[in-house]
Design a protein around this motif. Structure first.
Motif, PDB file in Angstrom:
ATOM      1  N   ARG A 151       0.828  -1.205   0.000  1.00  0.00           N
ATOM      2  CA  ARG A 151       0.000   0.000   0.000  1.00  0.00           C
ATOM      3  C   ARG A 151       0.862   1.255   0.000  1.00  0.00           C
ATOM      4  O   ARG A 151       0.579   2.224  -0.726  1.00  0.00           O
ATOM      5  CB  ARG A 151      -0.927  -0.007   1.209  1.00  0.00           C
ATOM      6  CG  ARG A 151      -1.866   1.188   1.274  1.00  0.00           C
ATOM      7  CD  ARG A 151      -2.812   1.056   2.449  1.00  0.00           C
ATOM      8  NE  ARG A 151      -2.090   0.902   3.706  1.00  0.00           N
ATOM      9  CZ  ARG A 151      -2.688   0.700   4.878  1.00  0.00           C
ATOM     10  NH1 ARG A 151      -4.012   0.591   4.936  1.00  0.00           N
ATOM     11  NH2 ARG A 151      -1.970   0.580   5.975  1.00  0.00           N
ATOM     12  N   ASP A 152       1.942   1.238   0.786  1.00  0.00           N
ATOM     13  CA  ASP A 152       2.858   2.377   0.812  1.00  0.00           C
ATOM     14  C   ASP A 152       3.540   2.551  -0.542  1.00  0.00           C
ATOM     15  O   ASP A 152       3.769   3.680  -1.003  1.00  0.00           O
ATOM     16  CB  ASP A 152       3.929   2.180   1.890  1.00  0.00           C
ATOM     17  CG  ASP A 152       3.339   2.166   3.287  1.00  0.00           C
ATOM     18  OD1 ASP A 152       2.318   2.844   3.510  1.00  0.00           O
ATOM     19  OD2 ASP A 152       3.898   1.473   4.153  1.00  0.00           O
ATOM     20  N   ARG A 154       2.313   1.677  -3.484  1.00  0.00           N
ATOM     21  CA  ARG A 154       1.344   2.238  -4.427  1.00  0.00           C
ATOM     22  C   ARG A 154       1.235   3.750  -4.261  1.00  0.00           C
ATOM     23  O   ARG A 154       1.122   4.493  -5.239  1.00  0.00           O
ATOM     24  CB  ARG A 154      -0.021   1.579  -4.243  1.00  0.00           C
ATOM     25  CG  ARG A 154      -0.093   0.160  -4.778  1.00  0.00           C
ATOM     26  CD  ARG A 154      -1.530  -0.328  -4.877  1.00  0.00           C
ATOM     27  NE  ARG A 154      -2.186  -0.404  -3.574  1.00  0.00           N
ATOM     28  CZ  ARG A 154      -2.161  -1.481  -2.793  1.00  0.00           C
ATOM     29  NH1 ARG A 154      -1.502  -2.573  -3.192  1.00  0.00           N
ATOM     30  NH2 ARG A 154      -2.796  -1.491  -1.637  1.00  0.00           N
TER      31      ARG A 154
END
Length: 224
Positions: A151-152, A154
């Motif tokens: 997620r980081d 992305r």
């Protein structure tokens, strides 16, 4: 439509006059930074290449992983992280050996890769300046030290935006001129020029040469 940070589709590489103007600016800046200059240094060739943004982000993440190993992270943890974020295939052969634990010792020079990472981060608009009078700043750890999961990553991809081709090429040309200045000083047994160690210049130059070329990371040649 113009691709972010690159050149418009179909645009020609910069012509000789534009490259000469870039060189004149590089020589002026090199002198201001305290480096001897070589006016006969061949001009940088504009091959019309600028890597895709995702490829650049993948390269930054690979550098981040090996820097972490050089800073004390166990290779198996770095390898797991690389696998989780999906960039195993972006590791160079030398980087893969480090993360697979096949390198007898993690090369101390891997910490120098922070300067290569800084240059690519600048080219991706993550950092405001690529100042050759200073080493990389604390922003490096603030951005790349906080990448815990996919997620980081992305979010990092979304934030990254490649600078204009000519801006990157100009930074690379200056790195070439500064590198030649270091070589001149060594040959003449002069004091080291500038305010940074030569490895800062070399690592940034390698990153920018890779960005503007087609060579694999381990194959990038940084001889002046």
């Amino acid at each position: 439509m113009k691709a972010p940070g690159g050149r418009a589709p179909g645009d020609s590489p910069l012509d000789g006059e534009a490259l000469r103007m870039i060189r004149q600016r590089s020589l002026f800046m090199a002198r201001r930074l305290g480096y001897p200059v070589d006016v006969s240094l061949p001009l940088l060739t504009d091959r019309g290449v600028l890597r895709d943004k995702d490829e650049v982000v993948d390269r930054m993440l690979a550098l981040d992983a090996v820097i972490a190993c050089a800073s004390g992270m166990p290779p198996e943890i770095a390898s797991d992280w690389v696998s989780e974020i999906g960039i195993t295939g972006s590791l160079s052969p030398s980087e893969a050996r480090v993360l697979e634990g096949r390198a007898e010792d993690v090369p101390a020079g891997l910490l120098d890769r922070m300067e290569a990472l800084w240059a690519l981060g600048w080219a991706s608009s993550l950092f405001r300046a690529l100042d050759y009078a200073r080493i990389c700043g604390p922003e490096l750890a603030m951005i790349f030290g906080e990448l815990d999961d996919a997620r980081d990553v992305r979010a990092l991809r979304k934030r990254s935006r490649l600078r204009r081709h000519e801006e990157v090429l100009s930074a690379c040309d200056l790195a070439r001129c500064l590198h030649r200045g270091v070589e001149i000083a060594a040959r003449k047994r002069m004091s080291l020029p500038g305010k940074v160690q030569p490895n800062v210049i070399l690592e940034r130059r390698k990153a920018l040469e890779w960005l503007l070329g087609e060579e694999e990371w381990d194959e990038v040649f940084v001889g002046a």
